[in-house]
Scaffold this active site. Structure first.
Site, short mmCIF file in Angstrom:
data_model
loop_
_atom_site.label_atom_id
_atom_site.label_comp_id
_atom_site.label_asym_id
_atom_site.label_seq_id
_atom_site.Cartn_x
_atom_site.Cartn_y
_atom_site.Cartn_z
N ARG A 46 0.85 -1.20 0.00
CA ARG A 46 0.00 0.00 0.00
C ARG A 46 0.88 1.25 0.00
NH1 ARG A 46 -1.41 1.62 4.72
NH2 ARG A 46 -2.26 -0.35 5.47
N TYR A 98 -16.23 17.12 -14.93
CA TYR A 98 -16.71 15.74 -14.89
C TYR A 98 -17.75 15.59 -13.78
CZ TYR A 98 -16.80 10.75 -14.00
OH TYR A 98 -17.22 9.47 -13.78
N ASP A 170 -6.93 19.40 -13.58
CA ASP A 170 -7.25 18.06 -14.07
C ASP A 170 -6.88 18.06 -15.56
OD1 ASP A 170 -8.49 15.81 -15.17
OD2 ASP A 170 -10.22 15.91 -13.83
#
Ligand code: P1T
Length: 379
Positions: A46, A98, A170
């Site tokens: 992780r 989005y 983004d």
């Protein structure tokens, strides 16, 4: 180093133990330590995984950043950034974005006391007017999804920084092949790697790229603490996709132009949203901050009727009707009922998103075939 060479070589090294030229898929959750704390830089997957490390380094190189961080999806990457904030903090975001980003902001983070204001961000004055002393983050997408507005990254970075906020861009629609927001003043670049970066519609992943060491440490802490990290096989797939990013993007742009020009002159089409058209209001800014104009576009038919748009979407043979974008194959979409259904109808209309808007992700097939498909669907 030029972009194509970087896409193939930057940030990645042959495997030191075998010489394998392609980064191996380190399918392991843990790493053996010689003595407590005495390890080779890897403790638990992780936190770190060698396949992910090479992808993170490759992404940082392509975006002219110093650090990359990968996540299990684009949404997990966005989630990580917003977790930098405290209750009472504010975010100014573009109002054309989005639908999933809008949903995360308004349905998840708003209830933790973070305030989101949505403005037409191609208007820099609207951003300045919306900022308060509590604004900590400015959230931009450019070109925007799905209306392809162009946001002036340099101007918005100045406005954000004057107000003491970070600018996140983004960069999913553009990719680093077309624009590098960090070079224009952004603090964080975010990607849905699911799209052009992976490029083959076979993986869901996200990424953040930053320049600043301290900001990287804060984000890396959250990446590990919250745990939305990707598996090594998915990292391998994106590493493989990146090696052809420049070739694919070149073709997406060429086909994008051919399709936009075709739609622009079609008698049944009212309006085409593609930043490469000189009539696009953001064309001049796009020319300055982008190297080309990409393969994403939207259009509305004359009469603006949903049933006409539905009929066209049903007739497409090559432009498969599906969520997502940026793969080698062409896709079509109906934002109002698909990717942007989570934005209330009234907010969508305020942002100029018609219920009959059709979105295209123009793939890298032969342009003649794509245009033939448009002709039969519109006919
Ligand atoms: O789907 P995911 O990898 O979690 O990425 C979310 C995301 C973030 N930002 C932008 C600009 C996006 O377009 C997306 C995902 N978009 C779609 C699935 C779509 O069809 O628009």
């Amino acid at each position: 180093m030029k972009f194509g060479t970087k896409a193939i070589h930057a940030g990645v090294h042959p495997d030191p133990s075998t010489g394998a030229i392609m980064t191996p898929i380190f399918q392991t959750s843990t790493y053996v330590q010689r003595s407590p704390g005495d390890h080779k830089g890897y403790e638990y997957s992780r936190t770190h995984n060698p396949t992910r490390t090479q992808l993170q380094n490759a992404l940082a190189a392509l975006e002219n950043g110093k650090h990359g961080l990968c996540f299990a999806s684009g949404m997990a990457a966005i989630d990580c950034i917003v977790k930098l904030l405290e209750p009472g903090d504010e975010v100014v975001s573009t109002n054309d974005l989005y639908g999933g980003s809008y949903r995360l902001f308004t349905k998840v983070f708003a209830k933790y006391g973070i305030k989101f204001t949505f403005v037409p961000m191609h208007d820099v004055a609207a951003v300045r007017a919306a900022m308060t002393e509590r604004t900590k983050l400015v959230w931009a997408e450019t070109p925007t999804n799905p209306l392809l507005h162009i946001i002036d990254i340099k101007a918005i970075a100045e406005a954000a920084h004057e107000g003491g906020a970070l600018l996140v861009v983004d960069n999913t629609f553009a990719t680093p092949y077309l624009q590098n927001p960090l070079d224009l003043g952004a603090d964080v670049v975010m990607h849905s790697l699911t799209k052009y970066m992976g490029g083959h519609s076979d993986v869901v992943m996200g990424a953040l790229i930053v320049q600043d060491d301290e900001l990287h440490q804060r984000l890396a802490f959250l990446q590990n603490a919250c745990g939305g990290t990707p598996g090594p096989q998915d990292c391998f797939l994106v590493l493989r996709g990146l090696k052809t990013l420049h070739i694919r993007m070149q073709r997406h742009c060429e086909n994008g132009r051919a399709v936009a020009e075709y739609l622009r002159q079609h008698p049944k089409v009212e309006k085409v949203y593609w930043p490469g058209l000189e009539s696009h209001p953001g064309h001049q800014v796009a020319r300055q901050q982008m190297r080309d104009f990409g393969g994403m576009m939207s259009f509305v038919l004359k009469g603006d009727r949903v049933e006409d748009a539905t009929a066209v979407l049903e007739k497409f043979q090559l432009f498969s009707l599906a969520e997502s974008l940026g793969g080698v194959e062409s896709l079509s979409g109906h934002p109002a009922s698909m990717t942007h259904a989570s934005i209330p109808a009234e907010e969508r209309r305020k942002a100029g998103l018609s219920d009959s808007l059709i979105r295209l992700s123009v793939g890298i097939e032969d342009a003649e075939d794509l245009i033939e498909d448009l002709a039969q669907a519109l006919g």
